[in-house]
Design a protein around this motif. Structure first.
Motif, mmCIF file in Angstrom:
data_model
loop_
_atom_site.group_PDB
_atom_site.id
_atom_site.type_symbol
_atom_site.label_atom_id
_atom_site.label_comp_id
_atom_site.label_asym_id
_atom_site.label_seq_id
_atom_site.Cartn_x
_atom_site.Cartn_y
_atom_site.Cartn_z
ATOM 1 N N TYR A 1 -40.471 -52.269 -18.102
ATOM 2 C CA TYR A 1 -39.413 -53.082 -19.135
ATOM 3 C C TYR A 1 -37.878 -51.455 -19.089
ATOM 4 N N ASP A 2 -38.578 -50.241 -19.150
ATOM 5 C CA ASP A 2 -36.959 -49.120 -18.716
ATOM 6 C C ASP A 2 -36.759 -49.242 -17.518
ATOM 7 N N TRP A 3 -37.440 -49.815 -16.297
ATOM 8 C CA TRP A 3 -36.691 -50.082 -14.873
ATOM 9 C C TRP A 3 -35.495 -51.186 -15.079
ATOM 10 N N LYS A 4 -36.873 -52.462 -15.753
ATOM 11 C CA LYS A 4 -36.012 -54.083 -15.728
ATOM 12 C C LYS A 4 -34.429 -53.120 -16.737
ATOM 13 N N LYS A 5 -34.413 -52.789 -17.401
ATOM 14 C CA LYS A 5 -33.199 -51.793 -18.265
ATOM 15 C C LYS A 5 -32.210 -51.353 -17.782
ATOM 16 N N LYS A 6 -32.355 -50.858 -16.546
ATOM 17 C CA LYS A 6 -31.708 -50.065 -15.917
ATOM 18 C C LYS A 6 -31.374 -50.981 -14.514
ATOM 19 N N GLY A 7 -31.920 -51.641 -14.268
ATOM 20 C CA GLY A 7 -31.665 -52.798 -13.542
ATOM 21 C C GLY A 7 -32.457 -51.941 -11.921
ATOM 22 N N LEU A 8 -33.132 -51.062 -12.286
ATOM 23 C CA LEU A 8 -34.189 -50.374 -10.925
ATOM 24 C C LEU A 8 -35.194 -52.001 -10.680
ATOM 25 N N LYS A 9 -34.787 -52.204 -9.179
ATOM 26 C CA LYS A 9 -35.550 -53.430 -8.567
ATOM 27 C C LYS A 9 -37.393 -52.362 -7.752
ATOM 28 N N GLY A 10 -36.551 -51.694 -7.023
ATOM 29 C CA GLY A 10 -37.886 -50.816 -6.114
ATOM 30 C C GLY A 10 -38.059 -49.019 -5.987
ATOM 31 N N LYS A 11 -38.551 -48.450 -5.132
ATOM 32 C CA LYS A 11 -38.628 -47.204 -4.450
ATOM 33 C C LYS A 11 -37.322 -46.710 -4.840
ATOM 34 N N ILE B 1 -35.610 -43.297 -7.137
ATOM 35 C CA ILE B 1 -35.513 -41.752 -6.390
ATOM 36 C C ILE B 1 -34.189 -41.530 -6.650
ATOM 37 N N LYS B 2 -33.618 -42.864 -6.999
ATOM 38 C CA LYS B 2 -31.726 -42.887 -6.821
ATOM 39 C C LYS B 2 -31.278 -42.195 -8.561
ATOM 40 N N ASP B 3 -32.171 -43.346 -8.708
ATOM 41 C CA ASP B 3 -32.501 -43.055 -10.354
ATOM 42 C C ASP B 3 -32.788 -41.122 -11.414
ATOM 43 N N LYS B 4 -33.414 -40.694 -10.343
ATOM 44 C CA LYS B 4 -34.434 -39.958 -10.666
ATOM 45 C C LYS B 4 -33.725 -38.434 -10.825
ATOM 46 N N LYS C 1 -30.295 -38.840 -10.452
ATOM 47 C CA LYS C 1 -29.301 -38.375 -11.143
ATOM 48 C C LYS C 1 -29.855 -37.797 -12.627
ATOM 49 N N ARG C 2 -30.182 -38.543 -12.992
ATOM 50 C CA ARG C 2 -30.967 -38.114 -14.350
ATOM 51 C C ARG C 2 -30.664 -35.848 -13.755
ATOM 52 N N ARG C 3 -31.556 -35.890 -12.899
ATOM 53 C CA ARG C 3 -31.592 -33.835 -12.644
ATOM 54 C C ARG C 3 -30.484 -33.265 -12.651
ATOM 55 N N LYS C 4 -29.628 -34.501 -11.483
ATOM 56 C CA LYS C 4 -28.194 -33.473 -11.660
ATOM 57 C C LYS C 4 -27.435 -33.800 -13.522
ATOM 58 N N GLU C 5 -27.649 -35.032 -14.124
ATOM 59 C CA GLU C 5 -27.157 -34.985 -15.205
ATOM 60 C C GLU C 5 -27.521 -33.699 -16.614
ATOM 61 N N LYS C 6 -29.218 -33.367 -16.140
ATOM 62 C CA LYS C 6 -29.790 -32.399 -16.921
ATOM 63 C C LYS C 6 -29.457 -30.649 -16.371
ATOM 64 N N ASP D 1 -34.098 -25.424 -14.443
ATOM 65 C CA ASP D 1 -33.600 -26.161 -13.915
ATOM 66 C C ASP D 1 -35.202 -26.937 -13.434
ATOM 67 N N TYR D 2 -35.819 -27.522 -14.073
ATOM 68 C CA TYR D 2 -37.283 -28.119 -13.450
ATOM 69 C C TYR D 2 -37.910 -29.822 -13.648
ATOM 70 N N ASN D 3 -37.310 -30.321 -12.442
ATOM 71 C CA ASN D 3 -37.582 -31.594 -12.656
ATOM 72 C C ASN D 3 -38.537 -32.107 -11.797
ATOM 73 N N TRP D 4 -39.605 -31.453 -13.162
ATOM 74 C CA TRP D 4 -40.981 -32.047 -12.596
ATOM 75 C C TRP D 4 -41.273 -34.214 -12.460
ATOM 76 N N LEU D 5 -40.234 -34.643 -12.810
ATOM 77 C CA LEU D 5 -40.683 -36.016 -12.412
ATOM 78 C C LEU D 5 -39.672 -36.536 -11.598
ATOM 79 N N ASP D 6 -39.544 -35.487 -10.611
ATOM 80 C CA ASP D 6 -39.024 -36.275 -8.887
ATOM 81 C C ASP D 6 -40.484 -35.694 -8.210
ATOM 82 N N ASP D 7 -41.067 -36.661 -7.623
ATOM 83 C CA ASP D 7 -42.139 -36.392 -7.097
ATOM 84 C C ASP D 7 -42.077 -36.930 -5.296
#
Length: 217
Positions: free
Chosen positions: A178-188, A192-195, A197-202, A210-216
């Motif tokens: 539901y977090d992905w749905k709220k952000k309008g994320l519909k696929g892989k 990836i783009k959302d991750k 974007k968050r990595r760059k913002e961080k 700056d460790y982006n361990w969520l970006d797999d």
């Protein structure tokens, strides 16, 4: 020592590691140095006692480097550090690799089930992952996702994301979807783009490590 004896030692296969770890380590966002330390831990023993002096002697690396690598792997949620009491109520630290193996399982799930899109495979996949038959409530939760028009591939990606974070809790997966749905994320690709974007913002906020361990990816 004779040259033939030295050659035998150099050609010996003392360390064993599954080839899938070598092929997929970059997907876990770990460096080659961190991989070497992981291979050392995999071959260490059933219980990896957190003993820096032993690690220094075995790996011939300096203390600061080893501590940095361990910290990196811990921050990336590849390893855990647990404390247990020993005889005489003494406390001892151990390095645990469960999170690392959970992430590898997630990679295998992606490779083996990403193209399977029928509904029954979703239930089979979840039963395989939790290691038991699903409860009526769990079936209801999955049915709710399907009724809310979540694509099966997206549900599998949410399961993989949860496994990467060391859990198969259905409410946790529900939150991801539901977090992905709220952000309008519909696929892989969207994920990836959302991750990224968050990595760059961080990265703008963190000056040094700056460790982006969520970006797999």
């Amino acid at each position: 020592m004779k040259s033939n004896d030295i050659l035998k030692i150099l050609c010996g296969k003392n360390y064993v590691v599954n080839d899938s770890i070598i092929r997929n380590y970059h997907k876990l966002n770990i460096t080659a140095d961190e991989l070497i330390l992981l291979i050392y831990f995999i071959n260490y023993s059933d219980k990896i006692v957190y003993n820096i002096e032993t690690f220094i002697n075995d790996l011939e690396l300096d203390k600061l480097k080893i501590m940095e690598l361990i910290n990196n792997l811990h921050e990336k949620k590849i390893i855990d550090i647990k404390v247990e009491s020993t005889t005489g109520k003494k406390m001892e630290e151990y390095i645990v690799l469960d999170a690392f193996y959970n992430k590898l399982i997630g990679l295998f799930l992606e490779e083996n089930s990403e193209d399977n899109t029928n509904d029954s495979s979703i239930y089979d996949l979840f039963e395989q992952e939790v290691g038991r038959a699903l409860s009526p409530m769990e079936y209801e939760i999955i049915n709710g996702w399907i009724e809310d028009k979540f694509d099966n591939k997206l549900i599998k990606l949410a399961l993989k994301e949860a496994i990467y974070n060391g859990t198969t809790n259905f409410r946790y997966i529900d939150t991801i979807l539901y977090d992905w749905k709220k952000k309008g994320l519909k696929g892989k690709e969207d994920i990836i783009k959302d991750k990224e974007k968050r990595r760059k913002e961080k990265g703008k906020k963190v000056e040094v490590f700056d460790y982006n361990w969520l970006d797999d990816e």
